[in-house]
Design a protein around this motif. Structure first.
Motif, PDB file in Angstrom:
ATOM      1  N   ALA A 220      39.018 -75.257  57.673  1.00 56.51           N
ATOM      2  CA  ALA A 220      38.434 -76.390  58.389  1.00 56.51           C
ATOM      3  C   ALA A 220      38.815 -76.404  59.859  1.00 56.51           C
ATOM      4  O   ALA A 220      37.983 -76.706  60.736  1.00 56.51           O
ATOM      5  N   ILE A 221      40.050 -76.047  60.166  1.00 53.74           N
ATOM      6  CA  ILE A 221      40.488 -76.120  61.559  1.00 53.74           C
ATOM      7  C   ILE A 221      39.749 -75.077  62.408  1.00 53.74           C
ATOM      8  O   ILE A 221      39.311 -75.358  63.539  1.00 53.74           O
TER       9      ILE A 221
ATOM     10  N   GLU B   5      35.315 -73.783  66.352  1.00 51.57           N
ATOM     11  CA  GLU B   5      34.000 -73.230  66.684  1.00 51.57           C
ATOM     12  C   GLU B   5      33.045 -74.338  67.108  1.00 51.57           C
ATOM     13  O   GLU B   5      32.264 -74.173  68.054  1.00 51.57           O
ATOM     14  N   ALA B   6      33.105 -75.479  66.404  1.00 53.33           N
ATOM     15  CA  ALA B   6      32.224 -76.592  66.748  1.00 53.33           C
ATOM     16  C   ALA B   6      32.537 -77.118  68.142  1.00 53.33           C
ATOM     17  O   ALA B   6      31.626 -77.468  68.917  1.00 53.33           O
ATOM     18  N   ILE B   7      33.827 -77.151  68.496  1.00 55.36           N
ATOM     19  CA  ILE B   7      34.211 -77.633  69.828  1.00 55.36           C
ATOM     20  C   ILE B   7      33.656 -76.698  70.896  1.00 55.36           C
ATOM     21  O   ILE B   7      33.087 -77.136  71.927  1.00 55.36           O
TER      22      ILE B   7
ATOM     23  N   LEU C 112      47.410 -76.578  43.616  1.00 54.11           N
ATOM     24  CA  LEU C 112      46.523 -77.523  44.310  1.00 54.11           C
ATOM     25  C   LEU C 112      46.894 -77.629  45.785  1.00 54.11           C
ATOM     26  O   LEU C 112      46.018 -77.698  46.663  1.00 54.11           O
ATOM     27  N   LEU C 113      48.202 -77.634  46.080  1.00 57.82           N
ATOM     28  CA  LEU C 113      48.622 -77.682  47.475  1.00 57.82           C
ATOM     29  C   LEU C 113      48.170 -76.430  48.223  1.00 57.82           C
ATOM     30  O   LEU C 113      47.767 -76.486  49.390  1.00 57.82           O
ATOM     31  N   SER C 114      48.250 -75.292  47.535  1.00 56.91           N
ATOM     32  CA  SER C 114      47.816 -74.037  48.161  1.00 56.91           C
ATOM     33  C   SER C 114      46.325 -74.074  48.467  1.00 56.91           C
ATOM     34  O   SER C 114      45.890 -73.666  49.558  1.00 56.91           O
ATOM     35  N   ARG C 115      45.562 -74.560  47.525  1.00 55.81           N
ATOM     36  CA  ARG C 115      44.111 -74.666  47.758  1.00 55.81           C
ATOM     37  C   ARG C 115      43.828 -75.577  48.941  1.00 55.81           C
ATOM     38  O   ARG C 115      42.979 -75.271  49.801  1.00 55.81           O
ATOM     39  N   ALA C 116      44.566 -76.721  48.987  1.00 51.13           N
ATOM     40  CA  ALA C 116      44.339 -77.648  50.096  1.00 51.13           C
ATOM     41  C   ALA C 116      44.738 -77.014  51.431  1.00 51.13           C
ATOM     42  O   ALA C 116      44.040 -77.149  52.447  1.00 51.13           O
ATOM     43  N   GLY C 117      45.883 -76.299  51.416  1.00 52.97           N
ATOM     44  CA  GLY C 117      46.325 -75.651  52.653  1.00 52.97           C
ATOM     45  C   GLY C 117      45.344 -74.589  53.120  1.00 52.97           C
ATOM     46  O   GLY C 117      45.058 -74.475  54.321  1.00 52.97           O
ATOM     47  N   ASN C 118      44.830 -73.770  52.191  1.00 56.39           N
ATOM     48  CA  ASN C 118      43.853 -72.754  52.549  1.00 56.39           C
ATOM     49  C   ASN C 118      42.593 -73.377  53.136  1.00 56.39           C
ATOM     50  O   ASN C 118      42.029 -72.865  54.106  1.00 56.39           O
TER      51      ASN C 118
ATOM     52  N   LYS D  75      40.638 -82.261  64.987  1.00 51.06           N
ATOM     53  CA  LYS D  75      41.382 -81.022  64.807  1.00 51.06           C
ATOM     54  C   LYS D  75      42.887 -81.292  64.790  1.00 51.06           C
ATOM     55  O   LYS D  75      43.623 -80.711  63.975  1.00 51.06           O
ATOM     56  N   ILE D  76      43.332 -82.172  65.691  1.00 55.81           N
ATOM     57  CA  ILE D  76      44.758 -82.502  65.728  1.00 55.81           C
ATOM     58  C   ILE D  76      45.195 -83.181  64.431  1.00 55.81           C
ATOM     59  O   ILE D  76      46.237 -82.858  63.853  1.00 55.81           O
ATOM     60  N   GLU D  77      44.392 -84.125  63.932  1.00 53.31           N
ATOM     61  CA  GLU D  77      44.722 -84.842  62.701  1.00 53.31           C
ATOM     62  C   GLU D  77      44.756 -83.897  61.516  1.00 53.31           C
ATOM     63  O   GLU D  77      45.668 -83.943  60.679  1.00 53.31           O
ATOM     64  N   LEU D  78      43.768 -82.992  61.453  1.00 49.41           N
ATOM     65  CA  LEU D  78      43.753 -82.013  60.366  1.00 49.41           C
ATOM     66  C   LEU D  78      44.956 -81.082  60.449  1.00 49.41           C
ATOM     67  O   LEU D  78      45.520 -80.675  59.428  1.00 49.41           O
ATOM     68  N   GLY D  79      45.390 -80.792  61.672  1.00 51.89           N
ATOM     69  CA  GLY D  79      46.579 -79.946  61.837  1.00 51.89           C
ATOM     70  C   GLY D  79      47.823 -80.635  61.310  1.00 51.89           C
ATOM     71  O   GLY D  79      48.661 -79.998  60.648  1.00 51.89           O
TER      72      GLY D  79
END
Length: 405
Positions: free
Chosen positions: A94-95, A100-102, A79-85, A126-130
């Motif tokens: 997502a990042i 691209e959106a920025i 599950l952690l791997s899926r979330a990290g991917n 983006k920073i928070e997701l990072g």
């Protein structure tokens, strides 16, 4: 009351209640200590088991969470791997999509409203997701299968579960509460001799204070007993008891709610007769006359709202009955007197006359009372004089009694 002990009696009641409370606390503590001493060895054994376990607050919850994690490590890492991917490591994540959106929004600067700050806001996301991605990656890297740790956790939990089952409680926090209670019990037991000595000292002091007041009351009672004996003899002489001797004995007794005295009325009605308890030597008529005298003395010394004489003239007749009636009438000059009587000499001296009778209907018997008119009163007293046959002589005698008040 006759001895003027109202204030002392209130003080004594307070001190006696304090004594009872002190004795009750001492006895309760002594029973508790005796039970604890009987169980001391077992209590120490239980405490040793709990101390050996050295539990920490909320430890069971933390251990169960870590055990569940280690038991499901493969699934958790997946599950952690899926979330990290999804966040940063996958080919499409997502990042990268936020980046691209920025870029696109920056090229739309002429279209977008500057006050919306869309590129800056996307940069913050983006920073928070990072940060989130880094945390997940760290968790993934730090999770390793550790069979020894899992075995140690399970053994620790089994020890906790075993003591919970033994003591019939739910979790390790309750075991900690039990441990603290057992420790307090042993500490109290170690200090029990001092605690008992303190409670016993408190009880002795309360007893001394209560006894001090009780002795004052006792002395006052003894003095009043002498005066009351003389007053009773003087009051009884006109009622045909000229040889009466009275001695009110105030003797030591165990401390009770009323003091430390046992009071007994000793009387002799005839010459050369020894003093004996009134209940064993007096006839019904003598007891009736004594009770009337006692009540008359009480009524003259204590402000009462009313007094009831319930057939206090039982066992007397003739001149003595008349004198008893006049004594009751004299008392009525200061308080309300109600006399229940079957003697015409007494009934004739009252200001009002009521007849109490029973009346039956189809279902039950009812008690009634009615005030008699003057004529009805004459007939009632005549009936008391002559029985069922009311003749002119009985009526004449009844009128004579009524006119003699």
């Amino acid at each position: 009351m006759l001895a003027g002990n109202d204030g002392r009696l209130k003080e004594y009641a307070t001190r006696y209640n304090a004594l009872r409370d002190a004795v009750r606390r001492f006895k309760a503590m002594r029973r508790q200590v005796e039970r604890a001493r009987d169980d001391e060895e077992y209590i120490r054994f239980q405490l040793e088991q709990l101390d050996e376990l050295a539990l920490q607050p909320d430890e069971q919850t933390a251990l169960e969470a870590e055990r569940d994690l280690l038991q499901n490590l493969t699934s958790v890492k997946s599950l952690l791997s899926r979330a990290g991917n999804a966040l940063s490591l996958g080919q499409t994540n997502a990042i990268d999509l936020i980046s691209e959106a920025i870029d696109s929004c920056e090229e739309l600067s002429n279209v977008l409203n500057p006050t919306d700050d869309i590129p800056e806001r996307l940069a913050s996301v983006k920073i928070e997701l990072g940060d989130i991605a880094s945390t997940i990656e760290g968790l993934f890297e730090n999770l390793h299968a550790d069979p020894a740790r899992l075995e140690a956790i399970q053994e620790r939990l089994n020890s906790i579960y075993s003591l919970c089952h033994k003591h019939r409680i739910d979790d390790s926090n309750k075991l900690i509460e039990l441990r603290d209670r057992l420790r307090d019990q042993l500490r109290d037991l170690d200090n029990s001799d001092d605690m008992l000595a303190g409670l016993e000292k408190e009880a002795r002091r309360a007893k001394a204070l209560a006894r001090e007041t009780a002795l004052e009351i006792s002395e006052s009672r003894k003095c009043e007993a002498l005066r009351f004996s003389e007053l009773l003899r003087e009051a009884a002489m006109p009622l045909g008891m000229k040889n009466l001797r009275v001695e009110i004995q105030v003797e030591p007794a165990d401390m009770s709610e009323t003091g430390i005295d046992a009071v007994s009325f000793m009387v002799a009605f005839n010459k050369n007769q020894p003093l004996m308890p009134v209940g064993t030597t007096a006839s019904g008529g003598e007891v009736s006359r004594l009770m009337l005298c006692i009540k008359s003395i009480i009524a003259s010394r204590i402000q009462l709202p009313a007094i009831i004489f319930d057939e206090v003239d039982t066992g007397v007749s003739g001149d003595v009955a008349s004198r008893m009636g006049r004594m009751m009438r004299g008392i009525s000059s200061s308080i309300q007197v109600t006399a229940i009587t079957h003697l015409p000499q007494v009934a004739a001296l009252g200001d009002s006359h009521y007849r109490v009778y029973k009346e039956d209907d189809e279902h039950s018997t009812h008690t009634r009372i009615s005030q008699l008119s003057d004529e009805e009163r004459v007939n009632a007293i005549a009936a008391m004089l002559g029985g069922t046959q009311i003749d002119s002589a009985a009526v004449s005698a009844a009128k004579s009694l009524l006119n003699s008040k």
